[in-house]
Design a protein around this motif. Structure first.
Motif, short mmCIF file in Angstrom:
data_model
loop_
_atom_site.label_atom_id
_atom_site.label_comp_id
_atom_site.label_asym_id
_atom_site.label_seq_id
_atom_site.Cartn_x
_atom_site.Cartn_y
_atom_site.Cartn_z
N ASN A 14 0.83 -1.21 0.00
CA ASN A 14 0.00 0.00 0.00
C ASN A 14 0.86 1.26 0.00
O ASN A 14 0.54 2.23 -0.68
CB ASN A 14 -0.98 -0.02 1.17
CG ASN A 14 -2.23 -0.82 0.87
OD1 ASN A 14 -3.05 -0.41 0.07
ND2 ASN A 14 -2.35 -2.00 1.48
N ALA A 87 -1.20 1.61 7.09
CA ALA A 87 -1.27 0.75 5.90
C ALA A 87 -0.64 -0.58 6.27
O ALA A 87 0.55 -0.81 6.04
CB ALA A 87 -0.54 1.41 4.74
N ASN A 107 -7.05 4.35 8.37
CA ASN A 107 -6.56 2.98 8.28
C ASN A 107 -7.21 2.33 7.07
O ASN A 107 -8.38 2.59 6.79
CB ASN A 107 -6.95 2.23 9.57
CG ASN A 107 -6.53 0.76 9.55
OD1 ASN A 107 -5.39 0.44 9.21
ND2 ASN A 107 -7.44 -0.13 9.92
N ILE A 108 -6.45 1.47 6.41
CA ILE A 108 -7.09 0.61 5.40
C ILE A 108 -7.23 -0.77 5.99
O ILE A 108 -6.27 -1.33 6.54
CB ILE A 108 -6.35 0.61 4.04
CG1 ILE A 108 -7.13 -0.25 3.03
CG2 ILE A 108 -4.89 0.18 4.16
CD1 ILE A 108 -6.87 0.10 1.59
N ALA A 135 -12.56 -4.04 0.93
CA ALA A 135 -11.68 -3.27 1.79
C ALA A 135 -12.33 -1.93 2.11
O ALA A 135 -13.18 -1.46 1.35
CB ALA A 135 -10.32 -3.04 1.12
N SER A 136 -11.94 -1.37 3.25
CA SER A 136 -12.49 -0.09 3.71
C SER A 136 -11.37 0.83 4.13
O SER A 136 -10.37 0.38 4.70
CB SER A 136 -13.40 -0.31 4.93
OG SER A 136 -14.39 -1.28 4.69
N VAL A 137 -11.57 2.12 3.90
CA VAL A 137 -10.70 3.13 4.50
C VAL A 137 -11.55 3.88 5.52
O VAL A 137 -12.66 4.33 5.20
CB VAL A 137 -10.12 4.11 3.46
CG1 VAL A 137 -9.25 5.16 4.14
CG2 VAL A 137 -9.31 3.35 2.41
N GLN A 152 -15.11 2.42 0.38
CA GLN A 152 -14.96 0.96 0.29
C GLN A 152 -14.83 0.53 -1.16
O GLN A 152 -15.33 1.20 -2.07
CB GLN A 152 -16.21 0.26 0.88
CG GLN A 152 -16.35 0.47 2.37
CD GLN A 152 -17.54 -0.25 2.97
OE1 GLN A 152 -18.59 -0.35 2.35
NE2 GLN A 152 -17.36 -0.74 4.19
N GLU A 174 -7.37 -2.71 -3.01
CA GLU A 174 -6.96 -1.83 -1.91
C GLU A 174 -6.13 -0.66 -2.42
O GLU A 174 -6.30 0.48 -1.98
CB GLU A 174 -6.10 -2.60 -0.89
CG GLU A 174 -6.88 -3.51 0.02
CD GLU A 174 -6.00 -4.05 1.15
OE1 GLU A 174 -5.12 -3.33 1.65
OE2 GLU A 174 -6.19 -5.23 1.51
N LEU A 178 -7.14 3.14 -1.73
CA LEU A 178 -6.39 4.00 -0.82
C LEU A 178 -5.94 5.28 -1.54
O LEU A 178 -6.10 6.38 -1.02
CB LEU A 178 -5.18 3.25 -0.25
CG LEU A 178 -4.34 4.01 0.77
CD1 LEU A 178 -5.18 4.50 1.95
CD2 LEU A 178 -3.17 3.16 1.26
N THR A 181 -8.84 7.62 -2.13
CA THR A 181 -9.28 8.26 -0.89
C THR A 181 -8.28 9.35 -0.47
O THR A 181 -8.69 10.43 -0.03
CB THR A 181 -9.44 7.19 0.21
OG1 THR A 181 -10.31 6.16 -0.27
CG2 THR A 181 -10.02 7.79 1.48
#
Ligand code: GAR
Length: 210
Positions: A14, A87, A107-108, A135-137, A152, A174, A178, A181
């Motif tokens: 990441n 990350a 956070n990822i 995945a979510s940030v 997401q 991801e 990331l 975002t």
């Protein structure tokens, strides 16, 4: 440019995605430092190769988590980041640290939060019989993987998937998630106010699908 400090424990793919986007001119940011709890983490080598300050702060050298985090975040804060990006940082952050940086740590996490918090998220998704994963940030708060979600990315779960195949499919998403975002942060379009994410000064009611 957005000043980013990266906190990571491991491989650093990441971080690599962030550095690549900056180098390609698609993310208006600067990585001002990379920080790890593991002295031999490959992520530190990646940073050094790119000429970025790489710092290891080892928890075992401190009597307790609080003093470890105080030192770690003193080093991070000295780089004057606008945003701290976890990350693949595989430790909890204490309430004192998180509260002192409220709205400035993201956070990822490799799941569609609030589903599958914690570790082994891909196996958790398989065990739950889910047909979707991702995945979510999210903003980091004192609650593990429980802070407000910003964005997401979803992937399907295919018949025959195991944790490894699923992790690989999620990881591919991801990196762009990331970076996209962080672009919102670089454009100063996102902020946190009293546990609500605001995008373009409007409250976000559901995570953005990126
Ligand atoms: C990523 O999959 C990230 O989502 C996950 O660790 C991996 C780090 O990969 N993070 C967590 O599980 C946080 N609890 P990387 O070191 O190659 O970026």
């Amino acid at each position: 440019p957005l000043r980013i400090a990266v906190l990571a424990s491991g491989r650093g793919s990441n971080l690599q995605a962030i550095m690549d986007a900056i180098a390609a001119g698609t993310l208006d940011a600067q990585v001002v430092g990379v920080f790890s709890d593991r002295r031999r983490a490959p992520v530190l080598e990646r940073a050094e190769r790119a000429g970025i300050r790489a710092v290891a702060v080892q928890p075992r050298r401190f009597p307790d988590r609080q003093s470890y985090e105080a030192e770690l975040f003193a080093r991070i804060d000295a780089t004057e980041p606008d945003l701290i990006v976890c990350a693949g940082y595989m430790r909890l952050l204490g309430a004192a640290t998180v509260n002192a940086h409220a709205g400035h740590i993201v956070n990822i996490h490799p799941s569609l939060l609030p589903a599958h918090k914690g570790l082994h998220t891909h196996q958790q998704a398989l065990d739950a019989g889910a047909c979707e994963h991702g995945a979510s940030v999210h903003y980091v708060t004192a609650e593990l993987d429980g802070g407000p979600v910003i964005s997401q990315a979803c992937v399907p779960i295919e018949p025959g998937d195991d944790a490894e195949s699923l992790a690989a499919r999620v990881l591919l998403r991801e990196h762009p998630l990331l970076v996209a975002t962080l672009r919102l942060f670089a454009a100063r379009r996102v902020e946190l106010q009293e546990a609500t994410v605001f995008i373009d000064a409007r409250p976000l009611h559901a995570p953005m699908k990126l």
